[in-house]
Design an enzyme around this catalytic site. Sequence first.
Site, short mmCIF file in Angstrom:
data_model
loop_
_atom_site.label_atom_id
_atom_site.label_comp_id
_atom_site.label_asym_id
_atom_site.label_seq_id
_atom_site.Cartn_x
_atom_site.Cartn_y
_atom_site.Cartn_z
N SER A 10 0.88 -1.01 -0.25
CA SER A 10 -0.16 0.04 0.18
C SER A 10 1.04 1.31 0.04
CB SER A 10 -0.92 0.20 1.21
OG SER A 10 -1.29 1.44 1.41
N HIS A 34 -1.67 -1.34 -3.89
CA HIS A 34 -3.01 -1.03 -3.14
C HIS A 34 -3.12 0.49 -2.82
CE1 HIS A 34 -6.31 -1.84 -0.28
NE2 HIS A 34 -5.78 -0.72 0.47
N ASP A 36 -4.80 3.67 -1.59
CA ASP A 36 -5.68 4.22 -0.63
C ASP A 36 -6.15 5.61 -0.95
OD1 ASP A 36 -6.04 1.95 1.28
OD2 ASP A 36 -3.81 2.64 1.91
N MET A 38 -8.80 8.59 -0.11
CA MET A 38 -9.58 8.85 1.03
C MET A 38 -10.20 10.25 0.81
SD MET A 38 -7.49 7.64 4.38
CE MET A 38 -6.59 6.34 4.32
N HIS A 67 -8.52 1.38 -3.29
CA HIS A 67 -9.42 1.33 -2.33
C HIS A 67 -10.02 2.29 -2.01
CE1 HIS A 67 -9.48 0.33 2.61
NE2 HIS A 67 -10.64 0.22 1.95
N MET A 69 -12.13 4.64 -0.04
CA MET A 69 -12.46 5.04 1.30
C MET A 69 -13.52 6.54 0.89
SD MET A 69 -9.51 3.53 3.78
CE MET A 69 -8.28 3.70 2.24
N MET A 138 -10.78 -5.12 7.01
CA MET A 138 -10.07 -4.08 7.47
C MET A 138 -9.77 -4.55 8.95
SD MET A 138 -9.86 -1.38 5.20
CE MET A 138 -8.91 -0.62 6.44
N ASP A 176 -6.28 -5.76 5.44
CA ASP A 176 -5.89 -4.31 5.23
C ASP A 176 -5.59 -3.77 6.52
OD1 ASP A 176 -5.00 -2.21 3.84
OD2 ASP A 176 -6.97 -1.36 3.22
C1 DX5 Z 1 -6.04 2.34 6.12
C2 DX5 Z 1 -5.74 1.91 4.53
C3 DX5 Z 1 -4.53 0.70 4.63
C4 DX5 Z 1 -3.26 1.16 4.95
C5 DX5 Z 1 -2.54 0.17 5.85
O1 DX5 Z 1 -7.03 2.96 6.03
O2 DX5 Z 1 -6.82 1.38 4.12
O3 DX5 Z 1 -4.48 0.38 3.25
O4 DX5 Z 1 -2.59 1.63 4.01
O5 DX5 Z 1 -1.49 0.84 6.29
P1 DX5 Z 1 -0.43 -0.25 7.41
O6 DX5 Z 1 -0.17 -1.27 6.62
O7 DX5 Z 1 0.49 0.88 7.79
O8 DX5 Z 1 -1.41 -0.48 8.80
ZN ZN Z 2 -6.30 0.09 2.13
#
Ligand code: DX5
Ligand code: ZN
Length: 225
Positions: A10, A34, A36, A38, A67, A69, A138, A176
């Site tokens: 990620s 991956h 993220d 947001m 992903h 969010m 998650m 994740d």
């Molecule tokens: C959290 C994300 C994850 C995040 C994981 O909201 O969806 O994908 O990047 O980070 P680590 O591996 O550091 O927990």
């Molecule tokens: Zn993620």
Amino acid sequence: MAARYKLAPSILSADFARLGEEVARVEKYADLLHIDAMDGHFVPPITIGPVVVKALRAVTSLPLECHLMVTDPLGQTAQFAEAGATSVVAHIEATPDPEPVIERARSLGLGVGISLNPPTPLDAILPFLERVDVLNVMTVNPGWAGQRFIPEMLPKIEAARAEIDRRGLDVAIAVDGGIDLDTGRDALDAGATVLGAASAIFSRPDPAEAARALKELLSEREANA
Ligand code: DX5
Ligand code: ZN
């Protein structure tokens, strides 16, 4: 045959000023990236959008899993597809009926996954399991990298594995949040097949070595599958 066990670095913990180089460092151990996204509504932070996906698409041939969010995955899926996403993962909390997102993603030629937050029971996604490629469990509350893995999610992973096997489905189970070699092993034991990891790779002094070690864990499982 495509690998069942996959590493999904990620990029959330990567150095965004040198994103291309960061990806290049881990590329040979990664099965997908991956990403993220947001939106500041579904979760407080604002992170990455389609412009970054487009830039990444130009520098790597890895599948790009976005992903989402975000509160409006239906409205945003086309932008990610246009930017070069390979798949989108939408949250059941944002879209309690994910069918329209699934249909839109499919019509745009994207893979599709569904994600659920730690407090959300597995039941919420069970009606849609047949329709997705990935179930993203998650294992931290979404929003930030570098949080601690929530071990209470292991029974949820086990229940998801049992249900997917009972129905004979080919749905990957991704975990994740807070994944490193130890928690990754626990998640695999519980039935996960895809390890997502940001800080356990990009916050380490040697991200390539960290990715290699995680990939080795996955390759061992693949060999024993
Ligand atoms: C959290 C994300 C994850 C995040 C994981 O909201 O969806 O994908 O990047 O980070 P680590 O591996 O550091 O927990
Ligand atoms: Zn993620």
